[in-house]
Scaffold this motif. Structure first.
Motif, mmCIF file in Angstrom:
data_model
loop_
_atom_site.group_PDB
_atom_site.id
_atom_site.type_symbol
_atom_site.label_atom_id
_atom_site.label_comp_id
_atom_site.label_asym_id
_atom_site.label_seq_id
_atom_site.Cartn_x
_atom_site.Cartn_y
_atom_site.Cartn_z
ATOM 1 N N UNK A 129 0.857 -1.182 0.000
ATOM 2 C CA UNK A 129 0.000 0.000 0.000
ATOM 3 C C UNK A 129 0.888 1.224 0.000
ATOM 4 N N UNK A 130 0.257 2.401 -0.119
ATOM 5 C CA UNK A 130 1.060 3.622 -0.087
ATOM 6 C C UNK A 130 1.712 3.810 1.275
ATOM 7 N N UNK A 131 1.053 3.300 2.331
ATOM 8 C CA UNK A 131 1.639 3.393 3.663
ATOM 9 C C UNK A 131 2.710 2.319 3.898
ATOM 10 N N UNK A 132 2.570 1.201 3.224
ATOM 11 C CA UNK A 132 3.523 0.089 3.374
ATOM 12 C C UNK A 132 3.958 -0.405 1.995
ATOM 13 N N UNK A 133 4.755 0.391 1.295
ATOM 14 C CA UNK A 133 5.199 -0.023 -0.049
ATOM 15 C C UNK A 133 6.230 -1.133 0.037
#
Length: 608
Positions: free
Chosen positions: A519-523
């Motif tokens: 995700x954008x928070x956890x690339x």
């Protein structure tokens, strides 16, 4: 034909055109072994002083390529069988498989070389028993034209068994003092003997422990020490010691060492000793490996394939060559030599790690064997790993723009129980030692040089000072980046590599899917590398054009990395911020060419 022991050379090149007609090219190519310094005389060879010596002509190198049509069956069958058994085979089982496979190449080429030598008696016994169609003859005579060739050699070069010939005048630098002092920044006392180093032999801030931190050894030494792995140290002959010999030394205490030297009375080599310590010493990388070492055969000229054959015959797993030839932009001399190395690695599935070479006056470019496609070429960084050293050679000849070096490692270091030194000579054995550690876990890697190249590429790190200096996602100065041993071993253990044998035009030739969560928070940070072993046909390298593509949920994330017609490497690095299925595809562009299949390896590595 007389043969001559040589140490350092500078060349004027010839071209063999047709029959035995010779035409001379007076442009100067520079050629050196190890890190010696040479004068560039703008097309005129003279006895002008060079640093530490003067130039004098030593003789002539003649490289002959024999007509051959070798197509392996046993080796390819063995490799295809091992694709389905990547783990679980012991070193002894791998020894049996590799020995049988390599004997096929040796038997074919030995018969070919013997048939040629039966006619002209030009070869030494170990030169006949070498798995290569390339023959080098070193003559003490200076050959300027057809009149300088003896009748026997004229007949040999005109034989229908000969594909082509390269003839090169060779010049030697005769040094005035210890050659170690020319290229090394430490006390020359003690040479390569079991000498106790003094405090002034070391440079603050360059301890070997710092080197290991920079290349991220992590806890790898807690898992692997390269037990049962045979590691080769192939060394150039120094003028001071007259050898490339590794002596008894504290760093090799209690270890098995097998040595092949052409002169039993020669002194030990400091350079060879230090390279051996970094790669395989008790404080180095492959701390429990079995060490095989040899120098050049004095009769072998500038290639010395019989030395590599000795490693192959002894089932050595990975060979380090911290020497080479650096040139100006003249490629007519170098082509036959890099092609010889490419073909030998391909036919024998040898893992050969080579130093890229060192600058002295800013005019050197990559040479042989560093420019060979199928070797792993290593440049050098500073101790911090975030800057390329001033001496690390990465420039290519204008007519031969290959993607080299493959990667970089630290080149400036305090070598354990020896002293400070710097050079790509000491970066290369860090990579060699890392490969030996990987082979301990996965002995099958010994038959798949392309897989090792691909994993190294996918797991190396960007050198942050040069983020944009790139061609096809490979940096022109440092290749795929800085060696990261922990990531390299992690990937080997995970087996995130797909192997493929290719000889057709149907696309995609290779496709593989991997589910990911991001995700954008956890690339996640993705690296995908493609490497393959190239072939040589009728004296010409065959480099097909492959394109590496990455999709996420069928959406193309990259249009590939461009043309690969100048090298055998592709690399894609991406930041992934969405979950789904990654698909990696390899396509061929422009159609396949060659007589034998390309041997490909595609590796992916994911960091969170």
């Amino acid at each position: 034909m007389k043969k001559l022991y040589i140490i350092f050379v500078c060349c004027v090149c010839f071209a063999f055109v047709t029959g035995v007609h010779l035409s001379k090219d007076y442009s100067i190519a520079r050629l050196f072994v190890e890190d010696a310094v040479y004068i560039h005389s703008n097309g005129v060879i003279s006895n002008t002083n060079a640093e530490g010596g003067y130039l004098t002509q030593a003789g002539t190198s003649i490289v002959i390529l024999l007509v051959s049509d070798f197509v392996t069956t046993t080796t390819q069958s063995a490799r295809e069988q091992l694709l389905y058994e990547p783990f679980g085979l012991s070193h002894d089982e791998i020894d049996i498989i590799t020995r049988e496979a390599r004997l096929e190449a040796k038997s074919y080429y030995a018969d070919l070389r013997k048939a040629f030598d039966d006619k002209y008696q030009l070869l030494m016994p170990d030169e006949i028993e070498t798995a290569s169609p390339y023959i080098e003859i070193f003559s003490k005579e200076n050959i300027d034209g057809i009149d300088d060739l003896d009748d026997r050699l004229i007949l040999a070069l005109s034989d229908d068994m000969v594909e082509y010939v390269s003839i090169t005048d060779v010049y030697v630098v005769v040094p005035f003092g210890p050659i170690e002092c020319v290229f090394a920044y430490h006390s020359c006392g003690g040479g390569g003997s079991n000498y106790t180093p003094q405090p002034e032999d070391f440079v603050p801030g360059h301890d070997f422990a710092t080197v290991l931190d920079t290349i991220n050894i992590g806890d790898v030494h807690g898992m692997f020490d390269a037990s049962n792995i045979k590691i080769g140290i192939w060394e150039a002959i120094e003028s001071q010691s007259g050898s490339g010999r590794i002596p008894a030394h504290l760093e090799f205490s209690g270890r098995t060492r097998i040595r092949r030297y052409t002169n039993s009375t020669i002194l030990p080599s400091l350079h060879a000793t230090q390279v051996g310590i970094v790669a395989a010493g008790n404080s180095g990388i492959a701390r429990n490996s079995i060490i095989y070492s040899t120098d050049f055969n004095p009769n072998a000229g500038l290639i010395d394939l019989p030395a590599l054959q000795w490693f192959v015959d002894n089932q050595v797993s990975v060979v380090n060559a911290s020497f080479g030839t650096n040139w100006s932009n003249n490629t007519s001399v170098i082509n036959s030599r890099i092609n010889a190395y490419d073909l030998f690695v391909r036919d024998n599935f040898l893992v050969l790690v080579v130093a890229s070479g060192n600058h002295r006056d800013g005019t050197y470019v990559l040479g042989a064997p560093a420019l060979a496609n199928n070797v792993i070429t290593v440049g050098a960084t500073t101790i911090s790993g975030d800057e390329i050293t001033w001496y690390s050679v990465y420039e290519r000849p204008q007519a031969l723009p290959r993607f080299k070096p493959n990667l970089v490692a630290v080149g400036n270091m305090n070598i354990p129980n020896s002293g400070y030194n710097e050079g790509t000579s000491f970066a290369a054995p860090l990579v060699t030692g890392a490969i030996a550690l990987a082979m301990q876990h996965s002995p099958v890697l010994r038959l798949f040089p392309e897989k090792i190249m691909s994993i190294l590429s996918a797991t190396s790190n960007n050198v942050i000072f040069y983020p944009g200096f790139e061609t096809n996602h490979l940096n022109d100065m440092y290749g795929s980046g800085l060696l990261d041993i922990a990531k390299f071993i992690e990937n080997v253990m995970a087996n995130h590599t797909v192997l493929h044998t290719h000889s057709g035009n149907t696309n995609p030739i290779l496709s593989h899917e991997v589910p990911v969560s991001a995700s954008t928070q956890s690339p996640i940070y993705l690296s995908v590398a493609l490497n393959w072993l190239t072939d040589v046909v009728e004296g010409n390298p065959v480099i097909n054009n492959y394109d590496l593509k990455v999709y996420l949920n069928d959406l193309l994330l990259t249009n590939g990395t461009g043309s690969s017609t100048y090298g055998n490497s592709e690399l894609v690095r991406l930041i992934i911020e969405s979950s789904g299925t990654l698909r990696f595809e390899v396509r061929i562009i422009g159609g396949y060419s060659g007589l034998r299949p390309d041997l490909l390896a595609m590796t992916w590595h994911i960091d969170s």
